[in-house]
Design an enzyme around this catalytic site. Structure first.
Site, PDB file in Angstrom:
ATOM      1  N   GLU A 309       1.709   0.754   3.790  1.00  0.00           N
ATOM      2  CA  GLU A 309       2.265  -0.287   2.914  1.00  0.00           C
ATOM      3  C   GLU A 309       2.564   0.253   1.527  1.00  0.00           C
ATOM      4  O   GLU A 309       1.941   1.213   1.086  1.00  0.00           O
ATOM      5  CB  GLU A 309       1.236  -1.433   2.747  1.00  0.00           C
ATOM      6  CG  GLU A 309       0.910  -2.139   4.011  1.00  0.00           C
ATOM      7  CD  GLU A 309      -0.053  -3.315   3.790  1.00  0.00           C
ATOM      8  OE1 GLU A 309      -0.202  -3.786   2.643  1.00  0.00           O
ATOM      9  OE2 GLU A 309      -0.637  -3.750   4.791  1.00  0.00           O
ATOM     10  N   LYS A 311       2.048   0.563  -2.270  1.00  0.00           N
ATOM     11  CA  LYS A 311       0.881   0.295  -3.119  1.00  0.00           C
ATOM     12  C   LYS A 311       1.401  -0.213  -4.462  1.00  0.00           C
ATOM     13  O   LYS A 311       1.854   0.560  -5.298  1.00  0.00           O
ATOM     14  CB  LYS A 311       0.034   1.555  -3.319  1.00  0.00           C
ATOM     15  CG  LYS A 311      -1.199   1.284  -4.156  1.00  0.00           C
ATOM     16  CD  LYS A 311      -2.040   2.515  -4.355  1.00  0.00           C
ATOM     17  CE  LYS A 311      -3.385   2.174  -4.980  1.00  0.00           C
ATOM     18  NZ  LYS A 311      -3.288   1.433  -6.240  1.00  0.00           N
ATOM     19  N   ARG A 316      -5.208  -7.268  -8.538  1.00  0.00           N
ATOM     20  CA  ARG A 316      -5.631  -7.958  -7.328  1.00  0.00           C
ATOM     21  C   ARG A 316      -5.757  -9.450  -7.594  1.00  0.00           C
ATOM     22  O   ARG A 316      -6.290  -9.849  -8.646  1.00  0.00           O
ATOM     23  CB  ARG A 316      -6.994  -7.386  -6.944  1.00  0.00           C
ATOM     24  CG  ARG A 316      -7.453  -7.718  -5.560  1.00  0.00           C
ATOM     25  CD  ARG A 316      -7.092  -6.608  -4.638  1.00  0.00           C
ATOM     26  NE  ARG A 316      -7.579  -6.825  -3.303  1.00  0.00           N
ATOM     27  CZ  ARG A 316      -8.267  -5.926  -2.618  1.00  0.00           C
ATOM     28  NH1 ARG A 316      -8.584  -4.775  -3.161  1.00  0.00           N
ATOM     29  NH2 ARG A 316      -8.614  -6.172  -1.375  1.00  0.00           N
ATOM     30  N   ARG A 331     -10.055  -9.166  -9.046  1.00  0.00           N
ATOM     31  CA  ARG A 331     -10.930  -8.274  -8.292  1.00  0.00           C
ATOM     32  C   ARG A 331     -12.370  -8.376  -8.771  1.00  0.00           C
ATOM     33  O   ARG A 331     -13.312  -8.224  -8.001  1.00  0.00           O
ATOM     34  CB  ARG A 331     -10.378  -6.864  -8.488  1.00  0.00           C
ATOM     35  CG  ARG A 331     -11.256  -5.767  -8.046  1.00  0.00           C
ATOM     36  CD  ARG A 331     -10.550  -4.482  -8.404  1.00  0.00           C
ATOM     37  NE  ARG A 331     -11.397  -3.354  -8.088  1.00  0.00           N
ATOM     38  CZ  ARG A 331     -10.924  -2.179  -7.742  1.00  0.00           C
ATOM     39  NH1 ARG A 331      -9.631  -1.982  -7.654  1.00  0.00           N
ATOM     40  NH2 ARG A 331     -11.732  -1.193  -7.489  1.00  0.00           N
ATOM     41  N   GLU A 361      -1.672  -8.593  -4.270  1.00  0.00           N
ATOM     42  CA  GLU A 361      -1.519  -7.866  -5.531  1.00  0.00           C
ATOM     43  C   GLU A 361      -0.378  -8.536  -6.300  1.00  0.00           C
ATOM     44  O   GLU A 361       0.730  -8.674  -5.769  1.00  0.00           O
ATOM     45  CB  GLU A 361      -1.180  -6.397  -5.224  1.00  0.00           C
ATOM     46  CG  GLU A 361      -1.057  -5.507  -6.437  1.00  0.00           C
ATOM     47  CD  GLU A 361      -2.396  -4.896  -6.896  1.00  0.00           C
ATOM     48  OE1 GLU A 361      -3.463  -5.281  -6.361  1.00  0.00           O
ATOM     49  OE2 GLU A 361      -2.350  -4.043  -7.786  1.00  0.00           O
ATOM     50  N   PHE A 402      -1.158  -9.138   1.184  1.00  0.00           N
ATOM     51  CA  PHE A 402      -1.404  -8.083   2.167  1.00  0.00           C
ATOM     52  C   PHE A 402      -2.568  -8.367   3.113  1.00  0.00           C
ATOM     53  O   PHE A 402      -2.836  -7.587   4.024  1.00  0.00           O
ATOM     54  CB  PHE A 402      -1.563  -6.708   1.510  1.00  0.00           C
ATOM     55  CG  PHE A 402      -2.632  -6.622   0.465  1.00  0.00           C
ATOM     56  CD1 PHE A 402      -3.967  -6.539   0.824  1.00  0.00           C
ATOM     57  CD2 PHE A 402      -2.299  -6.593  -0.877  1.00  0.00           C
ATOM     58  CE1 PHE A 402      -4.948  -6.454  -0.130  1.00  0.00           C
ATOM     59  CE2 PHE A 402      -3.283  -6.500  -1.844  1.00  0.00           C
ATOM     60  CZ  PHE A 402      -4.616  -6.433  -1.468  1.00  0.00           C
ATOM     61  N   ARG A 478     -16.279  -0.277   0.287  1.00  0.00           N
ATOM     62  CA  ARG A 478     -15.265   0.770   0.181  1.00  0.00           C
ATOM     63  C   ARG A 478     -15.342   1.574   1.465  1.00  0.00           C
ATOM     64  O   ARG A 478     -15.906   2.653   1.513  1.00  0.00           O
ATOM     65  CB  ARG A 478     -15.549   1.655  -1.041  1.00  0.00           C
ATOM     66  CG  ARG A 478     -14.382   2.492  -1.481  1.00  0.00           C
ATOM     67  CD  ARG A 478     -14.746   3.324  -2.695  1.00  0.00           C
ATOM     68  NE  ARG A 478     -14.824   2.560  -3.927  1.00  0.00           N
ATOM     69  CZ  ARG A 478     -13.779   2.106  -4.595  1.00  0.00           C
ATOM     70  NH1 ARG A 478     -12.556   2.325  -4.154  1.00  0.00           N
ATOM     71  NH2 ARG A 478     -13.937   1.428  -5.704  1.00  0.00           N
TER      72      ARG A 478
HETATM   73  P1  AMP Z   1      -7.237   1.538  -6.761  1.00  0.00           P
HETATM   74  O1  AMP Z   1      -7.222   0.393  -7.735  1.00  0.00           O
HETATM   75  O2  AMP Z   1      -6.552   2.762  -7.273  1.00  0.00           O
HETATM   76  O3  AMP Z   1      -8.602   1.780  -6.170  1.00  0.00           O
HETATM   77  O4  AMP Z   1      -6.340   1.101  -5.513  1.00  0.00           O
HETATM   78  C1  AMP Z   1      -6.671   0.020  -4.700  1.00  0.00           C
HETATM   79  C2  AMP Z   1      -5.981  -1.237  -5.220  1.00  0.00           C
HETATM   80  O5  AMP Z   1      -4.594  -1.192  -4.947  1.00  0.00           O
HETATM   81  C3  AMP Z   1      -6.416  -2.497  -4.512  1.00  0.00           C
HETATM   82  O6  AMP Z   1      -7.629  -2.969  -5.039  1.00  0.00           O
HETATM   83  C4  AMP Z   1      -5.264  -3.434  -4.795  1.00  0.00           C
HETATM   84  O7  AMP Z   1      -5.505  -4.083  -6.035  1.00  0.00           O
HETATM   85  C5  AMP Z   1      -4.077  -2.515  -4.980  1.00  0.00           C
HETATM   86  N1  AMP Z   1      -3.014  -2.630  -3.963  1.00  0.00           N
HETATM   87  C6  AMP Z   1      -1.701  -2.538  -4.230  1.00  0.00           C
HETATM   88  N2  AMP Z   1      -0.968  -2.672  -3.120  1.00  0.00           N
HETATM   89  C7  AMP Z   1      -1.822  -2.882  -2.101  1.00  0.00           C
HETATM   90  C8  AMP Z   1      -1.663  -3.083  -0.690  1.00  0.00           C
HETATM   91  N3  AMP Z   1      -0.471  -3.099  -0.114  1.00  0.00           N
HETATM   92  N4  AMP Z   1      -2.788  -3.240   0.049  1.00  0.00           N
HETATM   93  C9  AMP Z   1      -4.025  -3.219  -0.525  1.00  0.00           C
HETATM   94  N5  AMP Z   1      -4.234  -3.024  -1.843  1.00  0.00           N
HETATM   95  C10 AMP Z   1      -3.150  -2.849  -2.635  1.00  0.00           C
END
Ligand code: AMP
Length: 626
Positions: A309, A311, A316, A331, A361, A402, A478
């Site tokens: 998908e 990102k 969140r 989040r 998101e 998502f 996680r």
């Molecule tokens: P990180 O914040 O770098 O740990 O990346 C994970 C975060 O990416 C998640 O907590 C979501 O807020 C965000 N995110 C963006 N797009 C997606 C997606 N398609 N599926 C799940 N999380 C996503």
């Protein structure tokens, strides 16, 4: 329950820093607490009167508490302030002043947990004219009735300074100790004197008798059993205990409320924990992503095929709907419904059904170009409490759905991801720049993901997520069901312009190197200092020794441990990020730089990366990171 009983627990918790002892005291107390008092007690031991996700907080300033102490004790405010300045603890000041007063008036009634809890909750309800005075009276009423150490703990709770050290881990373990003694007994020792199951320590936490030898032996026996795996019983007991802890944790991840979890555990046991229901309107901890560096590693973790998908670079948003009521949580489980009336509208208009929880998101976009903008640019919307309508126009967001955790009021976290995805595709009517189902493909090939990654980046997102099709949704964890893949930054070729002699065993080497890039006029500008990536032994790769030998003939000046060198050696350097920095001449610095290889044979100083390259990389990284 009398408040003094809870205060006795606070004092016990305060008297030790040992985690297991705190667990033991808390568990013992919980076991004796009646089912209908568990929730207030659990909140009060955390120094709160509402669960952490609830926006309501006591929020009383110290000035008002001082006024209440003044009313309750008859001591003037100035003296209270002075005492406070001396001890640094307004709780202790309240305690001693109120104790002093007590000899005179003994008539006040005994405080109950319910009374304290209700008065503290009432503090949050009061608003408008006269509310400050009413609040002060509620506090003064409690303090006037307080005995012994009660005033100390009431004051600390009101000021948000209870701090008796009962974090989430201790609460979880204490629930296990309180309500699942059989599982606990099999893992922990019994005191030979009082017969209680107690934490391993020199002396019994319950009766104080010496446990030293026994404790050690039982610990040793436990270790041995685990090491040899001969005693399968010990292993099974551990497993049983850990399973209980897992059930408690899972119930907590769904409810975010240890009070609810403890009550369920007490009244219904493991079954109760397993049937804890998601409550629409109460936020659930979101599932978190693991980071992967390569696509091979990604597929190994989530299996083939997997869902890939976009990102999105936003924030969140957990969206709850129950009938006409909608809640939005971040989040960190902050309630942001008020800040996003636009999202509330999207949900009502474009999502079928009225009992669900979506995971999504929210991404900002430019209202003119409609292109996504980095998170930073819309981050203020989360905090903004006024002028909301204007902000919606200036900083609009698109919600990318998502996942789904609850559908038609039913908890569906244990259904496989592909099923959950089918549901969101069915119920969300994708409407660009309002609310859409996240962009996704299903593939088993790295090359396809790479292509998709480029497409995702070109669309202004951060990269891609890879998800296991058969996995459940695991709140708060996680786990490897969802991975993020952002790819590393392009490496830079940079020249060494100076170096430093090392220390200790590295004293014989030049072990850190100042790196520079070229500016438009051919001038070298420093961009950072690197000392990782090189080896201590030549046979292991490019070594400090080798680079020292290369630099030695190039030294032009020595200033203490620093040497300046003729720029000739070119290193390829990897890093995590480029930051703006006043420290170096280029105006930028590399975060976590590491040397990849020596490129001096192929590249001269005129071929190294330029400031323009650095600026370009900085911009693209900003765009994709947020
Ligand atoms: P990180 O914040 O770098 O740990 O990346 C994970 C975060 O990416 C998640 O907590 C979501 O807020 C965000 N995110 C963006 N797009 C997606 C997606 N398609 N599926 C799940 N999380 C996503």
């Amino acid at each position: 329950m009398k408040y003094s009983e809870l205060v006795e627990l606070y004092e016990r918790l305060d008297s030790t820093t040992k985690r297991l002892e705190k667990t033991y005291f808390l568990a013992k107390f919980l076991r004796e607490t009646s089912a209908d008092e568990i929730e207030p007690v659990i909140l009060l031991v955390q120094g709160r009167v509402f669960p952490s996700y609830d926006e309501r907080e006591i929020g009383v300033a110290s000035k008002l508490v001082i006024k209440a102490i003044n009313v309750a004790s008859g001591t003037d405010s100035e003296k209270i302030e002075n005492e406070w300045a001396k001890t640094g603890d307004l709780g202790k000041v309240a305690e001693s002043l109120i104790k002093g007063k007590k000899q005179a008036t003994l008539a006040s009634s005994e405080l109950t947990v319910k009374k304290v809890f209700d008065n503290l909750r009432n503090l949050t309800e009061l608003t408008g004219q006269g509310s400050v005075d009413r609040k002060m009276q509620l506090i003064a009423e409690l303090l006037s009735s307080a005995k012994g150490a009660e005033a100390r703990y009431i004051t600390r709770t009101i000021l948000g300074q209870l701090r008796v050290g009962t974090g989430a881990g201790i609460l979880r373990d204490a629930i296990a100790w309180a309500y699942f003694p059989k599982a606990v007994e099999k893992v922990f020792m019994k005191c030979g004197n009082c017969g209680k199951t107690v934490p391993q320590a020199e002396s019994c936490v319950e009766c104080g008798s010496h446990l030293g030898k026994e404790a050690k032996e039982s610990k040793k026996a436990g270790k041995k059993a685990a090491a040899t795996e001969k005693d399968a019983g010990a292993e099974t007991s551990r497993d049983e205990y850990n399973t209980i802890l897992d059930r408690i944790q899972e119930a907590y991840d769904l409810t975010n409320d240890f009070g609810v979890v403890a009550r369920k555990a007490k009244t219904e046991g493991v079954k109760g924990l397993e049937t804890v229901e998601i409550r629409l309107g109460t936020p659930i901890k979101v599932m978190l992503a693991l980071k992967v560096e390569t696509l091979e590693e990604a597929f190994e973790t989530v299996g083939r095929p997997a869902q890939c998908e976009y990102k999105y670079d936003g924030f969140r948003l957990e969206c709850h709907r129950k009938g006409d009521k909608i809640w939005l949580y971040t989040r960190r489980l902050e309630n942001v419904t008020h800040q996003f009336p636009d999202v509330v509208e999207f949900l009502k208009k474009y999502v079928k059904g009225d009992n669900y929880i979506l995971d999504s998101e929210a991404v900002g976009y430019d209202p003119k170009t409609k292109k996504y903008v980095p998170f930073q640019e819309i981050s203020q919307r989360i905090k903004r409490k006024y002028d909301i309508e204007k902000t919606i126009e200036e900083l609009p967001v698109e919600v990318n759905v998502f996942d789904i955790l609850c559908y038609e009021g039913k908890n569906i976290v244990s259904q496989p991801f592909r099923k959950r995805r089918e549901i969101i595709e069915k119920i969300v009517k994708s409407t660009e720049r309002k609310i859409v189902v996240s962009k996704a493909i299903v593939t088993d090939k790295e090359a396809v993901v790479e292509k998709y990654f480029k497409e995702a980046k070109a669309a202004g997102t951060e990269g891609v997520m890879l998800k296991a099709l058969d996995a459940p949704y695991q709140p708060g964890a996680r786990v490897g069901y969802m991975l993020k893949f952002k790819k590393v930054m392009e490496n830079l070729d940079l020249a060494i312009v100076a170096a430093e002699w090392g220390e200790g065993k590295r004293a014989k080497w030049l072990s850190s190197y100042y790196l520079a890039c070229l500016d438009h006029g051919g001038k070298l500008l420093e961009i950072g200092k690197v000392s990782t990536g090189l080896k201590e032994k030549r046979e292991e790769g490019l070594s400090f020794d080798e680079v020292t030998e290369l630099l030695r003939p190039l030294i032009v000046e020595e200033i203490g441990r620093l040497v300046k060198v003729k720029p000739k050696i070119v290193l390829e350097v990897a890093y995590e990020e480029i930051q703006k920095s006043p420290t170096y001449g280029s105006g930028y610095a590399l975060r976590f730089p590491r040397v990849i290889r020596n490129r001096s044979d192929e590249k001269g100083v005129s071929d190294i990366n330029t400031l323009e390259d650095v600026e370009r990389l900085y911009r693209t990284q900003k765009k994709s990171k947020g």
